[in-house]
Design a protein around this motif. Sequence first.
Motif, short mmCIF file in Angstrom:
data_model
loop_
_atom_site.label_atom_id
_atom_site.label_comp_id
_atom_site.label_asym_id
_atom_site.label_seq_id
_atom_site.Cartn_x
_atom_site.Cartn_y
_atom_site.Cartn_z
N THR A 162 57.80 65.68 25.35
CA THR A 162 57.52 64.53 26.21
C THR A 162 56.61 64.94 27.37
N THR A 163 56.84 66.12 27.92
CA THR A 163 55.98 66.63 28.99
C THR A 163 54.56 66.84 28.48
N THR A 164 54.45 67.38 27.27
CA THR A 164 53.14 67.57 26.66
C THR A 164 52.42 66.25 26.48
N ALA A 165 53.14 65.26 25.93
CA ALA A 165 52.54 63.96 25.67
C ALA A 165 51.97 63.35 26.94
N LEU A 166 52.76 63.39 28.02
CA LEU A 166 52.31 62.83 29.29
C LEU A 166 51.10 63.59 29.82
N ARG A 167 51.18 64.92 29.80
CA ARG A 167 50.08 65.75 30.32
C ARG A 167 48.78 65.50 29.56
N GLU A 168 48.86 65.44 28.24
CA GLU A 168 47.65 65.28 27.44
C GLU A 168 46.98 63.93 27.65
N VAL A 169 47.78 62.87 27.81
CA VAL A 169 47.19 61.56 28.08
C VAL A 169 46.41 61.59 29.38
N VAL A 170 47.02 62.17 30.42
CA VAL A 170 46.36 62.23 31.73
C VAL A 170 45.10 63.09 31.66
N VAL A 208 44.79 57.30 37.19
CA VAL A 208 45.10 58.30 38.20
C VAL A 208 43.91 59.22 38.48
N GLY A 209 42.81 59.02 37.79
CA GLY A 209 41.64 59.86 38.00
C GLY A 209 40.75 59.87 36.79
N GLU A 210 39.83 60.82 36.77
CA GLU A 210 38.94 60.99 35.63
C GLU A 210 39.51 62.08 34.72
N PRO A 211 39.12 62.06 33.44
CA PRO A 211 39.62 63.10 32.53
C PRO A 211 39.25 64.49 33.03
N SER A 212 40.20 65.42 32.96
CA SER A 212 39.93 66.79 33.37
C SER A 212 39.54 67.67 32.18
N ASP A 213 39.86 67.21 30.97
CA ASP A 213 39.52 67.96 29.76
C ASP A 213 38.28 67.32 29.14
N LEU A 214 37.09 67.71 29.61
CA LEU A 214 35.86 67.06 29.19
C LEU A 214 35.54 67.32 27.73
N GLU A 215 35.95 68.48 27.21
CA GLU A 215 35.69 68.77 25.79
C GLU A 215 36.43 67.80 24.89
#
Length: 262
Positions: A162-170, A208-215
Motif C-alpha cells: 500500500t505504501t508502494t502504491a501511494l508513493r508510485e502514484v505521487v 500535490v506537485g509535479e511528477p518527480s520520476d520523469l523517466e
Amino acid sequence: MGPKTTKVYETLRERLASGEYAPDDKLPSERALVEELGIGRTALRQVLARLVAEGALEVRGRSSYRVPGAVRVERPEGVEPWRIHGERDLYDNRWVKLQLWDVEPPGVERFEHHVVRLHRVAVTAVLDDQDRVLMMWRYRFVPQQFGWELPGGIVDAGEDPTTTALREVVEETGWRPKSLEHVVTYQPMVGMVDSPHEIFVGHGAEKVGEPSDLEEAGHIEWVPMADIPGLMARGELMGSGTLVALLHILASRHRQGITTAR
C-alpha cells in the motif's frame, strides 16, 4: 466525500469486513441506515454507490443492497502438487534472477525447469468524481510502441505494498490518492515467471506537485472510464497490471448492472 460521509463509508466497510453482514445478507433499508448512522439520504447513496463500485455490495432491485454471495466452487481434492528437489542460480542482478529448478510433477519423471524471479509490483487505478481514471501515455521500448498505463512500481524489501502504491502514484503523476483499496494479487506469467502483482483501486486525488520520476511519467491524463473498452480494443492498454485493474472495475460494474456514462 466529506468527513461524515467518509466515516459512514468506513463504518460500513468495517461491518462487511468483520462479517457482521454475511454473504447474501440484505442490508438494512436506506431509511434505517439514515436514522442509525445520522447521515442524509443523498450522502448515504454516495457511500452505497462506492461500495457497489468496489464490489463490496450488490444492487438487487430498486434501492435494495445485498452482500455478494459466497463462492460456490469448491477446491478439488486429491490433486498433488509438484515436488521441488532444489534450485540453482544461472544469473542474478538487482532487477532479474534466472534459475533452474529441479522439479517432479505427479507421475512424471523429474526434470529441470527455468524460473525467472522478478520483483513484487504494485499498480493503482485512481478514479475521480467525474468517473475518470488517472493514466500515463508512455513509450515502451521492448514492444516498441506507445500506450496507456496506470502508475505503479517495485515494492521495496520489507515495504507494505500500500505504501508502494501511494508513493508510485505521487512520484509518477504528482497526484495523491485520498483512499486506496487492495483488490487482488496475481502472477502475470505463472508458468515460469515469479513476479507478484498487487492491484489497488483509489478514489479521489489531490494535486500535490509535479511528477518527480520523469523517466516514468510520460504524458499524464484523466481518461474517462467510458473510453476504456475502446482503448482496449485498439490495443493501447499496455501491461497486465493496467488491464487487470481496469477489468476489475468494469467487471464489478457489470455485475451490479452499472453503466459507464459518456
